[in-house]
Design a protein around this motif. Structure first.
Motif, PDB file in Angstrom:
ATOM      1  N   GLN A  32      39.089  46.989  50.183  1.00  0.00           N
ATOM      2  CA  GLN A  32      40.420  47.470  49.979  1.00  0.00           C
ATOM      3  C   GLN A  32      40.995  46.765  48.746  1.00  0.00           C
ATOM      4  OE1 GLN A  32      42.720  49.606  51.252  1.00  0.00           O
ATOM      5  NE2 GLN A  32      41.211  50.270  52.274  1.00  0.00           N
ATOM      6  N   ASN A  51      36.512  51.280  50.332  1.00  0.00           N
ATOM      7  CA  ASN A  51      36.938  51.410  51.627  1.00  0.00           C
ATOM      8  C   ASN A  51      35.695  52.007  52.413  1.00  0.00           C
ATOM      9  OD1 ASN A  51      38.933  51.623  53.869  1.00  0.00           O
ATOM     10  ND2 ASN A  51      37.758  53.583  53.766  1.00  0.00           N
ATOM     11  N   LEU A  60      46.686  56.303  41.632  1.00  0.00           N
ATOM     12  CA  LEU A  60      47.525  55.234  42.225  1.00  0.00           C
ATOM     13  C   LEU A  60      47.694  54.183  41.195  1.00  0.00           C
ATOM     14  CD1 LEU A  60      46.725  55.783  45.834  1.00  0.00           C
ATOM     15  CD2 LEU A  60      49.155  56.075  44.979  1.00  0.00           C
ATOM     16  N   GLU A  62      50.190  51.639  41.856  1.00  0.00           N
ATOM     17  CA  GLU A  62      50.741  50.596  42.645  1.00  0.00           C
ATOM     18  C   GLU A  62      49.993  49.551  43.386  1.00  0.00           C
ATOM     19  OE1 GLU A  62      51.686  53.899  42.852  1.00  0.00           O
ATOM     20  OE2 GLU A  62      53.398  54.496  42.476  1.00  0.00           O
TER      21      GLU A  62
ATOM     22  N   ILE B  64      48.909  62.531  47.246  1.00  0.00           N
ATOM     23  CA  ILE B  64      48.538  61.172  47.426  1.00  0.00           C
ATOM     24  C   ILE B  64      48.915  60.169  46.235  1.00  0.00           C
ATOM     25  CG2 ILE B  64      46.526  59.579  47.836  1.00  0.00           C
ATOM     26  CD1 ILE B  64      46.596  61.456  50.378  1.00  0.00           C
ATOM     27  N   ASP B  65      48.433  60.985  45.065  1.00  0.00           N
ATOM     28  CA  ASP B  65      48.673  59.891  44.030  1.00  0.00           C
ATOM     29  C   ASP B  65      50.367  59.741  43.726  1.00  0.00           C
ATOM     30  OD1 ASP B  65      46.121  59.717  43.220  1.00  0.00           O
ATOM     31  OD2 ASP B  65      46.112  61.838  42.075  1.00  0.00           O
ATOM     32  N   ALA B  66      51.309  60.601  44.370  1.00  0.00           N
ATOM     33  CA  ALA B  66      52.646  60.497  44.062  1.00  0.00           C
ATOM     34  C   ALA B  66      53.245  59.360  45.035  1.00  0.00           C
ATOM     35  CB  ALA B  66      53.306  61.777  44.017  1.00  0.00           C
ATOM     36  N   SER B  67      52.425  59.264  46.131  1.00  0.00           N
ATOM     37  CA  SER B  67      53.021  58.394  47.406  1.00  0.00           C
ATOM     38  C   SER B  67      53.042  56.988  47.284  1.00  0.00           C
ATOM     39  CB  SER B  67      52.014  58.625  48.593  1.00  0.00           C
ATOM     40  OG  SER B  67      50.761  57.879  48.377  1.00  0.00           O
ATOM     41  N   GLY B  68      52.242  56.518  46.199  1.00  0.00           N
ATOM     42  CA  GLY B  68      52.503  54.929  46.086  1.00  0.00           C
ATOM     43  C   GLY B  68      51.806  54.164  47.336  1.00  0.00           C
ATOM     44  N   VAL B  69      50.961  54.826  47.948  1.00  0.00           N
ATOM     45  CA  VAL B  69      50.306  54.085  49.144  1.00  0.00           C
ATOM     46  C   VAL B  69      49.592  52.947  49.029  1.00  0.00           C
ATOM     47  CG1 VAL B  69      48.138  55.520  49.332  1.00  0.00           C
ATOM     48  CG2 VAL B  69      49.119  54.646  51.340  1.00  0.00           C
ATOM     49  N   ARG B  70      49.899  51.854  49.805  1.00  0.00           N
ATOM     50  CA  ARG B  70      49.070  50.474  49.555  1.00  0.00           C
ATOM     51  C   ARG B  70      48.447  50.208  50.832  1.00  0.00           C
ATOM     52  NH1 ARG B  70      52.045  46.996  45.868  1.00  0.00           N
ATOM     53  NH2 ARG B  70      53.805  48.202  44.737  1.00  0.00           N
ATOM     54  N   PRO B  71      47.440  49.021  50.574  1.00  0.00           N
ATOM     55  CA  PRO B  71      46.657  48.874  52.013  1.00  0.00           C
ATOM     56  C   PRO B  71      47.874  48.124  52.922  1.00  0.00           C
ATOM     57  CG  PRO B  71      45.659  48.057  49.831  1.00  0.00           C
ATOM     58  CD  PRO B  71      46.934  48.542  49.603  1.00  0.00           C
ATOM     59  N   SER B  90      44.119  57.357  55.306  1.00  0.00           N
ATOM     60  CA  SER B  90      43.421  56.558  56.345  1.00  0.00           C
ATOM     61  C   SER B  90      42.487  55.376  55.437  1.00  0.00           C
ATOM     62  CB  SER B  90      42.360  57.082  57.169  1.00  0.00           C
ATOM     63  OG  SER B  90      41.504  56.600  57.722  1.00  0.00           O
ATOM     64  N   GLN B  91      41.689  55.969  54.253  1.00  0.00           N
ATOM     65  CA  GLN B  91      41.009  55.110  53.517  1.00  0.00           C
ATOM     66  C   GLN B  91      41.715  54.236  52.601  1.00  0.00           C
ATOM     67  OE1 GLN B  91      39.083  58.647  51.726  1.00  0.00           O
ATOM     68  NE2 GLN B  91      37.056  58.068  52.749  1.00  0.00           N
ATOM     69  N   LEU B  92      42.962  54.767  52.208  1.00  0.00           N
ATOM     70  CA  LEU B  92      43.767  53.901  51.233  1.00  0.00           C
ATOM     71  C   LEU B  92      44.628  52.890  52.054  1.00  0.00           C
ATOM     72  CD1 LEU B  92      44.937  56.780  48.863  1.00  0.00           C
ATOM     73  CD2 LEU B  92      43.451  54.974  48.394  1.00  0.00           C
ATOM     74  N   VAL B  93      45.037  53.120  53.290  1.00  0.00           N
ATOM     75  CA  VAL B  93      45.865  52.090  54.045  1.00  0.00           C
ATOM     76  C   VAL B  93      44.765  50.980  54.474  1.00  0.00           C
ATOM     77  CG1 VAL B  93      47.709  53.470  54.560  1.00  0.00           C
ATOM     78  CG2 VAL B  93      45.946  53.214  56.088  1.00  0.00           C
ATOM     79  N   GLY B  94      43.427  51.113  54.841  1.00  0.00           N
ATOM     80  CA  GLY B  94      42.597  50.296  55.226  1.00  0.00           C
ATOM     81  C   GLY B  94      42.795  49.866  56.751  1.00  0.00           C
ATOM     82  N   LYS B  95      42.071  48.848  57.155  1.00  0.00           N
ATOM     83  CA  LYS B  95      42.155  48.583  58.667  1.00  0.00           C
ATOM     84  C   LYS B  95      43.713  48.069  59.093  1.00  0.00           C
ATOM     85  CE  LYS B  95      37.201  47.780  58.447  1.00  0.00           C
ATOM     86  NZ  LYS B  95      36.184  46.524  58.099  1.00  0.00           N
TER      87      LYS B  95
END
Lengths: 202, 259
Positions: A32, A51, A60, A62, B64-71, B90-95
């Motif tokens: 991560q 991951n 991304l 951010e 996805i790129d525009a979402s600014g998703v973080r772990p 699922s891969q980008l937010v992690g466990k």
């Protein structure tokens, strides 16, 4: 959409390379974590996140733990971990965030070792692979020789036939002559100063 | 009563809606749309790749790129269907994060669940059968809500947008990826020809269901254009709303925040 085409292609290539690596790469330390590389030649950043032992490439920004601003030419040198600090000192890259993340990604890139011949042999067989690789090496040698030859011919044409540029020895000779003239001027200047002093005294 | 309020009452009291080019009773739309997606669920991914020449993958990547998703984020992939966005999130937010794949259609949800499980994505994904108009989640639950190629099938879009707004956390954002109106007339004509002449035939040939793909083409034309959808999002309470045309406006990504 160029950014998305590039990121999806890179993701595919990197994860394929990971799968083909000679030994299993442990990316647990980087789980991560995200390294963002902003190349001056591209108008968008590329982020590499880890991951479950796979690399996800996105645009991304951010989520970056470490961001590197650099150019394509410096990227190759980044593969060697020890060069990271040297490159920062030389001003060839600008790094913000956790340097350890950049170092760990650098170690990962350094450790990638894929036996392409074995992988190819699995698909087309040993003998065709050997023939193909020999042919490839042969072609590479010939291309290298041709490139050298073309380079020499162009130099010959520009320097000697068209006289558009001068040779290194001509430049050195010219520089030597300039230095001699400069020395002579300096010694003449000294002599004039001495003579002027003597005239003022009398 | 102001003009906007009058409009609101008109919308709320209308008992009909569109199903492609047909006008039907609102209460019938859910079952009719369900029929379409029960029919196409198994061939959905193959048809998506064929119909868009694989470009839908790039549109989704752009989202996805525009979402600014973080772990650690909590993401709702609404009308998530076969789970393309869910897989990436699922891969980008992690466990530590969670992704909820929600769809009104059980067949689509089953296909999505099987696909994601086959990919080994099980740790942080939950599956919920839900209607976008009546989201079964508490207020202020999600950091990100996405709805990709789903909003045009919703019976009452305004109600769905208000429902999404409710479940978003303050600071959260909604991303709507949807077919839209191409910005060049020539592209519009070529797109029309492709949608009404080639698409249903491809559907007939591959999915053995030309009428569902006829509905797809019609529903795209009946969907609000870029500016209208943006103002619908504004009316639902979203702030800093914006949209980005992709592939000449064939598809648009709308984004809005809840503050």
């Amino acid at each position: 959409m160029l950014a998305q085409i590039l990121s999806s292609s890179l993701e595919l290539i990197i994860n394929k390379a990971l799968a083909l690596n000679s030994y299993a790469v442990d990316l647990n330390k980087l789980e991560q974590k995200t390294l963002t590389i902003a190349l001056t030649e591209l108008g968008f950043p590329l982020s590499f996140s880890v991951n479950s032992n796979a690399i996800i490439v996105s645009n991304l920004t951010e989520r970056a733990d470490c961001t590197i601003h650099t150019s394509v030419s410096t990227l190759r040198a980044l593969k060697v971990e020890q060069q990271l600090t040297d490159l920062i000192k030389q001003g060839k890259l600008d790094l913000t965030g956790d340097i350890k993340v950049a170092q760990q990604f650098s170690v990962f890139a350094e450790n990638l070792d894929i036996d392409w011949q074995s992988e190819l042999a699995k698909h087309i067989g040993d003998v065709p692979t050997h023939k193909l690789v020999s042919f490839g090496n042969n072609m590479a040698d010939k291309l290298q020789f041709a490139a050298k030859q073309i380079n020499a011919d162009i130099s010959e044409y520009i320097v000697h036939e068209k006289c558009l540029v001068v040779t290194r020895s001509q430049v050195e000779k010219f520089n030597l002559q300039v230095r001699n003239v400069s020395d002579q001027v300096d010694s003449l200047e000294t002599r004039i100063k001495v003579l002027m002093k003597g005239r003022i005294k009398t | 009563m102001s003009t906007s309020e009058q409009k609101q009452v008109q919308t709320n009291t209308e008992s009909t809606t569109h199903f492609g080019y047909k006008t039907i009773d609102k209460e019938d739309k859910v079952s009719m749309v369900a029929g379409v997606f029960h029919s196409v669920a198994k061939q959905y991914d193959v048809m998506n790749d064929l119909m868009s020449f694989g470009v839908h993958r790039l549109w989704k990547r752009f989202t996805i790129d525009a979402s600014g998703v973080r772990p650690g984020n909590k993401v709702l992939d609404l009308a998530g269907g076969t789970g393309d966005l869910t897989a990436k999130f699922s891969q980008l937010v992690g466990k530590k994060g969670t992704v909820i794949l929600a769809d009104i259609n059980s067949s689509m949800l089953n296909v999505g669940r099987d696909k994601l499980r086959d990919k080994g994505l099980v740790q942080n994904i939950e599956y919920v059968q839900a209607n976008a108009q009546y989201l079964p989640f508490e207020d202020n639950t999600f950091d990100i809500v996405t709805i990709a190629f789903g909003l045009r099938n919703v019976t009452d879009k305004e109600m769905a947008l208000r429902s999404i707004y409710r479940v978003l956390k303050p600071g959260g954002r909604l991303l709507v990826l949807e077919f839209s109106k191409p910005d060049h007339e020539l592209l519009n004509k070529a797109y029309d020809f492709y949608s009404f002449n080639i698409l249903p035939k491809m559907g007939e040939l591959i999915a053995k269901d030309g009428s569902s793909y006829q509905y797809l083409a019609e529903s795209i034309r009946m969907h609000p254009d870029q500016e209208t959808l943006k103002s619908m999002m504004d009316n639902a309470g979203f702030e800093q709303t914006s949209f980005k045309n992709l592939t000449g406006g064939v598809v648009a990504l709308h984004k809005g925040y809840k503050f």
